[in-house]
Design an enzyme around this catalytic site. Structure first.
Site, short mmCIF file in Angstrom:
data_model
loop_
_atom_site.label_atom_id
_atom_site.label_comp_id
_atom_site.label_asym_id
_atom_site.label_seq_id
_atom_site.Cartn_x
_atom_site.Cartn_y
_atom_site.Cartn_z
N LYS A 8 0.85 -1.18 0.00
CA LYS A 8 0.00 0.00 0.00
C LYS A 8 0.88 1.23 0.00
O LYS A 8 1.87 1.29 0.74
CB LYS A 8 -0.87 0.00 1.27
CG LYS A 8 -1.92 1.09 1.29
CD LYS A 8 -3.13 0.67 0.50
CE LYS A 8 -4.15 1.79 0.40
NZ LYS A 8 -3.71 2.86 -0.53
N SER B 149 -7.54 4.71 4.40
CA SER B 149 -7.43 4.00 3.12
C SER B 149 -7.73 2.52 3.29
O SER B 149 -8.36 1.89 2.43
CB SER B 149 -6.02 4.19 2.53
OG SER B 149 -5.89 5.43 1.90
N ASN C 61 -3.10 19.75 2.11
CA ASN C 61 -4.26 19.01 2.63
C ASN C 61 -4.07 18.61 4.09
O ASN C 61 -5.00 18.71 4.89
CB ASN C 61 -4.51 17.76 1.78
CG ASN C 61 -5.71 16.97 2.25
OD1 ASN C 61 -6.79 17.50 2.40
ND2 ASN C 61 -5.50 15.69 2.52
N LYS D 255 5.37 2.51 -2.81
CA LYS D 255 5.31 3.92 -3.16
C LYS D 255 5.54 4.03 -4.66
O LYS D 255 6.17 3.17 -5.28
CB LYS D 255 6.38 4.72 -2.42
CG LYS D 255 6.02 6.18 -2.20
CD LYS D 255 4.93 6.31 -1.13
CE LYS D 255 4.59 7.77 -0.85
NZ LYS D 255 3.63 7.89 0.25
N LYS E 72 4.79 1.89 8.78
CA LYS E 72 3.57 2.63 9.13
C LYS E 72 2.38 1.68 9.22
O LYS E 72 1.60 1.72 10.18
CB LYS E 72 3.31 3.72 8.08
CG LYS E 72 2.16 4.65 8.41
CD LYS E 72 1.97 5.72 7.34
CE LYS E 72 3.17 6.62 7.22
NZ LYS E 72 2.92 7.75 6.29
N THR F 218 -5.61 12.14 7.17
CA THR F 218 -4.24 12.29 7.65
C THR F 218 -4.15 13.43 8.66
O THR F 218 -3.58 13.27 9.75
CB THR F 218 -3.27 12.54 6.49
OG1 THR F 218 -3.41 11.48 5.53
CG2 THR F 218 -1.83 12.56 6.98
#
Length: 426
Positions: free
Chosen positions: A79, A359, A231, A115, A103, A200
């Protein structure tokens, strides 16, 4: 306001992946990880580099370079976000993929880390060119992505629309039937999750709330400085302001503003929407990004880019608590300085994990085609952020280390145990 700084002789800058590996080794030493598992977990499983042509609006063809890296798949599908930036490198993407593994593990999610990125300045592209680039990049990386293998999400300069194009491109390759679980951070109309856009920043606030409660920091009297007003930073600023916390300084790439009495965040948001920057906001004194880190405040939130807190400025940071909303904002040398000074750092792999946590919620909803309310999403997020904080703090107290090493140690222990149980194939 002018802040003068003594001259500090800097060491040669490490690559970002070297920083990630150094952090890994520090935590691996703490838990006594054996050499075989160190070799496995300090290496990225898969690194894809693609060079692909895109037809521009004027009929010319440009060739772009993109990446998709999967660090680890032991716990489940990988992810991680996709960023569009002219300075994206394979080294950077590898580091971010490794951090995503930790994470996900520290939050207890059934994912490994990945990523992706494309070397491009999307501000120089038309909407049509951006769509063409996204669809071609999605086609190139469709070799490795999928709802049960590797699930992309938005990152720097990407958004729900970009995720929608990736979803459609992937789905068209498989007969045209929508495959909503192939990406997260997509529009609600395509199976996105309520609360994902703010997740986030909201997670950062949940982390600060729990840390403040445990360490005796009165948020009603606290002051906050935030680097970055995208954001994540803007959401954190708004939510903290709504909770009665005094946000005294905010910066972005163009500069910022400081007001020790507190900024009107709603007015600042309107100014940023109108001008594209927080610089020039008249209800305070102009400051630079560098100056922000040395301001008097209780809580510091780096929410911009990597390597902002270094051995140069760490000795002069006045905050009691740092919540890392950005990925990799603190160097290992700075970590040691902050720990020695008694400054609490909520590390990125925990503090900004609200995005990947929601997510995960979105992915589950997309697989089941069963959707939750925003209140349910936020409640579940707060529960996981709170639980993870106490798990990290327990490891920090057990090994007498700072919170980053504790978070990494916890994550590495979890991934290592999964790797041990699965064994080596064949």
């Amino acid at each position: 306001m002018v802040i003068t700084s003594p001259v500090v002789r800097e060491k040669p800058q490490q690559s970002l992946f070297d920083v990630a590996v150094e952090q890994f080794n520090i935590a691996a030493d703490v838990i006594g990880l054996d050499d075989d598992l160190r070799r496995i977990l300090s290496t990225c499983k898969r690194e894809l580099i693609v060079h692909f042509p895109v037809e521009m609006d004027d009929g010319s063809v440009q060739v772009f370079t993109g990446f998709r890296v999967q660090h680890n798949l032991a716990a489940g599908p990988s992810k991680g976000g996709i960023r569009y930036h002219p300075d994206v490198t394979l080294d950077e993407v590898k580091a971010l993929a490794m951090w995503m593994t930790w994470k996900c593990a520290v939050m207890g999610l059934p994912y490994g880390g990945a990523k992706g990125g494309v070397q491009v300045d999307p501000k120089q592209l038309s909407q049509n060119e951006l769509q063409n680039l996204t669809r071609r990049y999605a086609t190139e990386i469709s070799l490795v992505i999928g709802p049960h293998t590797d699930i992309p999400a938005p990152d720097v300069n990407t958004n729900p629309q970009v995720m929608a194009w990736i979803l459609d491109t992937y789905s068209m390759h498989r007969g045209g039937v929508a495959v909503p679980a192939v990406v997260t951070g997509k529009p609600l109309q395509l199976g996105g999750s309520a609360g994902r856009l703010e997740a986030t920043g909201r997670g950062v606030v949940f982390a600060i709330e729990e840390a403040s409660r445990v360490y005796g920091l009165d948020l009603g009297k606290a002051t906050v400085a935030i680097q970055g007003f995208g954001n994540v930073g803007s959401v954190a600023a708004r939510l903290l302001h709504e909770h009665g916390v005094r946000v005294v300084a905010v910066t972005d790439v163009n500069g910022g503003v400081w007001n020790p009495k507190g900024l009107d965040i709603r007015a600042l948001l309107e100014h940023a929407r109108a001008t594209g920057t927080v610089a020039g906001f008249t209800e305070g004194e102009a400051i630079t990004n560098r100056e922000l880190f040395e301001l008097p405040c209780d809580i510091l939130i780096p929410a911009a880019i990597e390597r902002q807190i270094t051995q140069e400025n760490a000795p002069r940071i006045k905050a009691r608590l740092i919540a890392e909303a950005a990925n990799g904002p603190t160097t290992p040398e700075a970590d040691r300085i902050l720990f020695d000074r008694g400054i609490i750092v909520l590390p990125d792999i925990y503090a900004n994990a609200g995005g990947v946590t929601v997510s995960y919620f979105e992915w589950v909803q997309s697989l089941q085609h069963f959707y939750w309310s925003e209140a349910e999403v936020n409640s579940r997020l707060k529960e996981i952020m709170t639980r993870s904080f106490h798990a990290i703090r327990g490891v920090a107290e057990q090994y007498h280390v700072h919170m980053r090493t504790a978070a990494l140690a916890l994550a590495i222990q979890r991934v290592a145990e999964i790797t041990r149980l699965r064994g080596i194939y064949p």
